[in-house]
Design an enzyme around this catalytic site. Sequence first.
Site, mmCIF file in Angstrom:
data_model
loop_
_atom_site.group_PDB
_atom_site.id
_atom_site.type_symbol
_atom_site.label_atom_id
_atom_site.label_comp_id
_atom_site.label_asym_id
_atom_site.label_seq_id
_atom_site.Cartn_x
_atom_site.Cartn_y
_atom_site.Cartn_z
ATOM 1 N N HIS A 155 5.884 3.614 -3.133
ATOM 2 C CA HIS A 155 6.930 3.640 -4.171
ATOM 3 C C HIS A 155 7.778 4.891 -3.939
ATOM 4 C CE1 HIS A 155 8.454 4.309 -8.318
ATOM 5 N NE2 HIS A 155 8.184 3.037 -8.559
ATOM 6 N N GLN A 205 -0.693 1.783 -9.866
ATOM 7 C CA GLN A 205 -1.039 0.355 -9.920
ATOM 8 C C GLN A 205 -2.535 0.134 -9.698
ATOM 9 O OE1 GLN A 205 1.144 -1.830 -10.873
ATOM 10 N NE2 GLN A 205 3.044 -0.695 -10.612
ATOM 11 N N ASP A 227 -1.581 7.809 -5.243
ATOM 12 C CA ASP A 227 -0.699 7.301 -6.287
ATOM 13 C C ASP A 227 -1.432 6.115 -6.912
ATOM 14 O OD1 ASP A 227 1.071 5.812 -7.755
ATOM 15 O OD2 ASP A 227 2.671 5.821 -6.261
ATOM 16 N N CYS A 268 11.695 -0.301 -6.422
ATOM 17 C CA CYS A 268 11.571 1.140 -6.125
ATOM 18 C C CYS A 268 10.728 1.360 -4.870
ATOM 19 C CB CYS A 268 10.976 1.909 -7.298
ATOM 20 S SG CYS A 268 12.057 1.949 -8.714
ATOM 21 N N LYS A 304 1.640 1.747 -17.542
ATOM 22 C CA LYS A 304 1.182 0.640 -16.680
ATOM 23 C C LYS A 304 -0.172 0.139 -17.165
ATOM 24 C CE LYS A 304 4.260 1.873 -13.364
ATOM 25 N NZ LYS A 304 5.526 1.174 -13.175
#
Length: 413
Positions: free
Chosen positions: A130, A210, A207, A371, A233
């Site tokens: 991302h 998700q 990261d 993104c 999220k």
Amino acid sequence: MSQPRLNSPTDIATCRDDFPALHQEVNGHALVYLDSAASAQQPTTVIDAVARYQREDHANVHRGVHTLSHRATELYEGARDKLRDFVNASSRTEIVLTSGTTESINLVAQSYCRPLLQPGDQVLITWLEHHSNIVPWQLVCEQTGAELIVAPVNDRGEVERDQLRDLMTERVKLLGIGHVSNALGTINPLSEIIAEAKNLGITVLVDGAQGVPHMTVDVQALGCDFYAFSGHKMYGPTGTGVLWGREALLEEMPPYKGGGDMILEVSFDHTVFNELPYKFEAGTPNIAGTIGFGAAVDYLQSVGLENIHEHEKSLHDYMVHKLVDVDGIRLIGTAADQASVQSFLLNDIHPHDLGTILDHQGVAVRTGHHCAMPVMQRFGLPGTTRASLGLYNSSDDIDRLISALEKARQVFA
Ligand code: PLP
């Protein structure tokens, strides 16, 4: 293919009932929400926790001697404890509350990497990332003369492991890697990749934007050094997030922002910084949002991350199974291990046009580059249509997506 369910047939209906926003009509149709990867809907418990604080407990945290401030502080710090437990951090001091994944990654880039990097050093990422896990590294590389290098992905959207391994040399000071690709749904084999990096002494930031909504995350078991994620999220409010970092690293890092709350003592000559994690939390924080974030953790744990993972996995299989039967569908992202996200194209219909036609039928999906422009470029595409699942979705939602796609196909025939 049989229709997937949670462990008991009533679970799915119960969860869905917890989310008021799902019970509305959009353009004359019952809403089907397939955009949770962008932002998940919030359960009543989260909405109520925020409202209760606003109505009854609103005051600033940490600095007050009065009752409301004590209550606000207790709720706010209570959320930190829940988040510590949620990712199994070894201490609450390792949970830095931020405005989201983006801020968490920028914090590491500026506070950990900027003092460390020299010309000739490298920061390693992958093509799946991302923009939040690309641009902060670009900025710090420009500031320090270091170089950003990128591990490629194959046609299924999986990181090329051999090439990633080849790029891990003593020049690499940090590997920044996503847990799950928001554009393609690829789940990276993190434990193996982290072990390889750590063997070479490379610091690893994950990261996890998700990752955390879809599976149990244990930062100690993963073995990474930093793990970044966002509240919205995972069914919490926007503008909330966490940087988890190893205490020994956080201790050594200078503050990222200056202001109130991050200090113990200030004079014009000298400032003594506060202890962890407050050293990184300058200014009045997002108190209401963080309290809601804590309620989101409670909610996720009450449903159970294992249940959620199983449910979403079978639902994703069902979605793929149905999508491939739609004439003219091309799946983008077909990794062996995928979570809750499916990108696709339908004939030569522009994704924005397709998204609009789906919206007219009450089906909310995301369209565009998500993104993640570089990975779109990797596939030679300006963008895709992306359906992403949350714990509240059901096979009925997938069936509605499929019939809306069939209709779109006819409209553009
Ligand atoms: N990383 C990934 C993989 C994401 O999907 C997102 C949001 O879509 C982000 C980072 C940025 O999250 P936020 O905007 O909450 O900071």
